[in-house]
Design a protein around this motif. Structure first.
Motif, mmCIF file in Angstrom:
data_model
loop_
_atom_site.group_PDB
_atom_site.id
_atom_site.type_symbol
_atom_site.label_atom_id
_atom_site.label_comp_id
_atom_site.label_asym_id
_atom_site.label_seq_id
_atom_site.Cartn_x
_atom_site.Cartn_y
_atom_site.Cartn_z
ATOM 1 N N PRO A 96 -9.455 -4.664 2.586
ATOM 2 C CA PRO A 96 -8.599 -4.887 1.784
ATOM 3 C C PRO A 96 -8.714 -5.025 0.182
ATOM 4 O O PRO A 96 -7.908 -5.263 -0.568
ATOM 5 C CB PRO A 96 -8.452 -6.578 2.207
ATOM 6 N N GLN A 97 -10.027 -4.661 -0.043
ATOM 7 C CA GLN A 97 -10.411 -4.605 -1.500
ATOM 8 C C GLN A 97 -10.251 -3.082 -1.928
ATOM 9 O O GLN A 97 -10.556 -3.092 -3.295
ATOM 10 C CB GLN A 97 -11.733 -5.115 -1.559
ATOM 11 N N LYS A 98 -9.987 -2.164 -1.267
ATOM 12 C CA LYS A 98 -10.023 -0.939 -1.838
ATOM 13 C C LYS A 98 -8.425 -0.156 -1.161
ATOM 14 O O LYS A 98 -8.283 -0.379 -0.066
ATOM 15 C CB LYS A 98 -11.033 0.027 -1.318
ATOM 16 N N VAL A 99 -8.154 0.836 -1.941
ATOM 17 C CA VAL A 99 -6.945 1.566 -1.626
ATOM 18 C C VAL A 99 -7.299 2.961 -2.232
ATOM 19 O O VAL A 99 -7.824 3.292 -3.284
ATOM 20 C CB VAL A 99 -5.758 1.433 -2.428
ATOM 21 N N PRO A 100 -7.411 4.098 -0.998
ATOM 22 C CA PRO A 100 -7.785 5.408 -1.391
ATOM 23 C C PRO A 100 -6.903 6.290 -2.286
ATOM 24 O O PRO A 100 -5.659 5.798 -2.316
ATOM 25 C CB PRO A 100 -7.796 6.078 -0.090
ATOM 26 N N ILE A 101 -7.273 7.099 -3.015
ATOM 27 C CA ILE A 101 -6.501 7.724 -3.919
ATOM 28 C C ILE A 101 -5.574 8.705 -3.162
ATOM 29 O O ILE A 101 -4.440 8.924 -3.788
ATOM 30 C CB ILE A 101 -7.488 8.754 -4.873
ATOM 31 N N TYR A 102 -5.731 8.978 -1.955
ATOM 32 C CA TYR A 102 -4.800 9.819 -1.274
ATOM 33 C C TYR A 102 -3.605 8.982 -0.983
ATOM 34 O O TYR A 102 -2.356 9.386 -1.034
ATOM 35 C CB TYR A 102 -5.199 10.248 -0.106
ATOM 36 N N TYR A 103 -3.578 7.444 -0.653
ATOM 37 C CA TYR A 103 -2.590 6.587 -0.502
ATOM 38 C C TYR A 103 -1.826 6.547 -1.712
ATOM 39 O O TYR A 103 -0.642 6.573 -1.732
ATOM 40 C CB TYR A 103 -3.144 5.260 -0.251
ATOM 41 N N LEU A 104 -2.429 6.499 -2.855
ATOM 42 C CA LEU A 104 -1.729 6.565 -4.412
ATOM 43 C C LEU A 104 -1.066 7.765 -4.404
ATOM 44 O O LEU A 104 0.211 7.643 -5.083
ATOM 45 C CB LEU A 104 -2.581 6.376 -5.329
ATOM 46 N N GLY A 105 -1.587 8.909 -4.000
ATOM 47 C CA GLY A 105 -0.750 10.177 -4.031
ATOM 48 C C GLY A 105 0.616 10.050 -3.211
ATOM 49 O O GLY A 105 1.524 10.439 -3.537
ATOM 50 N N ALA A 106 0.136 9.580 -1.971
ATOM 51 C CA ALA A 106 1.393 9.396 -1.022
ATOM 52 C C ALA A 106 2.385 8.531 -1.633
ATOM 53 O O ALA A 106 3.805 8.707 -1.651
ATOM 54 C CB ALA A 106 1.017 9.004 0.200
ATOM 55 N N GLY A 107 1.700 7.308 -2.259
ATOM 56 C CA GLY A 107 3.075 6.473 -3.004
ATOM 57 C C GLY A 107 3.647 7.133 -4.144
ATOM 58 O O GLY A 107 4.946 6.835 -4.390
ATOM 59 N N LEU A 108 2.959 8.207 -4.977
ATOM 60 C CA LEU A 108 3.718 8.933 -5.808
ATOM 61 C C LEU A 108 4.695 9.800 -5.466
ATOM 62 O O LEU A 108 5.770 9.923 -6.025
ATOM 63 C CB LEU A 108 2.635 9.810 -6.619
ATOM 64 N N ILE A 109 4.594 10.391 -4.397
ATOM 65 C CA ILE A 109 5.601 11.296 -3.643
ATOM 66 C C ILE A 109 6.797 10.452 -3.126
ATOM 67 O O ILE A 109 7.821 10.893 -3.307
ATOM 68 C CB ILE A 109 4.777 11.980 -2.352
ATOM 69 N N LEU A 110 6.380 9.308 -2.703
ATOM 70 C CA LEU A 110 7.392 8.482 -2.336
ATOM 71 C C LEU A 110 8.312 7.990 -3.648
ATOM 72 O O LEU A 110 9.402 7.997 -3.384
ATOM 73 C CB LEU A 110 6.774 7.028 -1.778
ATOM 74 N N MET A 111 7.798 7.745 -4.487
ATOM 75 C CA MET A 111 8.487 7.449 -5.767
ATOM 76 C C MET A 111 9.433 8.631 -6.070
ATOM 77 O O MET A 111 10.504 8.256 -6.677
ATOM 78 C CB MET A 111 7.379 7.099 -7.138
ATOM 79 N N LEU A 112 9.106 9.697 -6.049
ATOM 80 C CA LEU A 112 9.964 11.017 -6.241
ATOM 81 C C LEU A 112 11.165 11.085 -5.305
ATOM 82 O O LEU A 112 12.085 11.363 -5.815
ATOM 83 C CB LEU A 112 9.032 12.161 -6.235
ATOM 84 N N ILE A 113 10.746 10.741 -4.082
ATOM 85 C CA ILE A 113 11.920 10.870 -3.000
ATOM 86 C C ILE A 113 12.739 9.529 -3.487
ATOM 87 O O ILE A 113 13.929 9.924 -3.408
ATOM 88 C CB ILE A 113 11.249 10.540 -1.662
ATOM 89 N N VAL A 114 12.277 8.521 -3.668
ATOM 90 C CA VAL A 114 13.037 7.262 -4.062
ATOM 91 C C VAL A 114 13.959 7.719 -5.177
ATOM 92 O O VAL A 114 15.268 7.309 -5.348
ATOM 93 C CB VAL A 114 12.506 6.071 -4.376
#
Length: 166
Positions: free
Chosen positions: A117-135
């Motif tokens: 719970p203390q870390k988030v991988p950079i790949y997850y942030l990349g997926a989040g960025l793609i999600l932001m574009l779709i939203v």
């Protein structure tokens, strides 16, 4: 279908105003805030923000299905005219796709949270960025339906009923 509703108002709805935008704006805000919390948490080391992000995504995953249910219902009552049908169809397709994408990203986030719970991988942030574009694209389509084509606005509802728009 319309004969089952005895009292549709000036917006062609059985209730005072559209509910879909209310719920969907809630989803948009939660998804954007979750991404913002993850990015800030990643770069500042404030890992408590990861927990905030997780709960925002969890609630957004549930809420998007509520938004879709009202969206489908209200789209059916909108009596879309020919110019709006392609945008409405694309908005519907992207909305259903987003429900699956958000659910998948939330499931991935759950796995990440379970492992560390203390870390988030950079790949997850990349997926989040793609999600932001779709939203963002989905917001653009929804804005077109309301602000360009006027679905559920009184003048457009009247024009459809009078046969001016087909």
């Amino acid at each position: 279908m319309f004969e089952y509703f005895t009292s549709l108002n000036d917006h062609n709805l059985p209730y005072p105003d559209t509910i879909h935008p209310i719920v969907v704006h809630f989803v948009i805000a939660m998804v954007l805030f979750a991404f913002f919390c993850d990015v800030i948490g990643y770069f500042t080391g404030k890992t408590r923000l990861f927990e905030v992000s997780w709960w925002n995504m969890f609630v957004a995953t549930i809420a998007i299905f509520v938004a879709i249910i009202f969206g489908q219902f209200e789209a059916g009552l909108a009596q879309p005219y020919s110019l709006t049908k392609s945008v409405l169809s694309l908005h519907t397709l992207v909305g259903w796709s987003l429900s699956g994408i958000i659910a998948a990203i939330t499931a991935w986030r759950y796995v990440i949270r379970s492992r560390n719970p203390q870390k988030v991988p950079i790949y997850y942030l990349g997926a989040g960025l793609i999600l932001m574009l779709i939203v963002g694209f989905q917001v653009y389509l929804g804005d077109q339906l309301v602000w360009v084509y006027g679905l559920h606005t009184v003048p457009v509802v009247e024009a459809v009923k009078d046969g001016i728009l087909r």
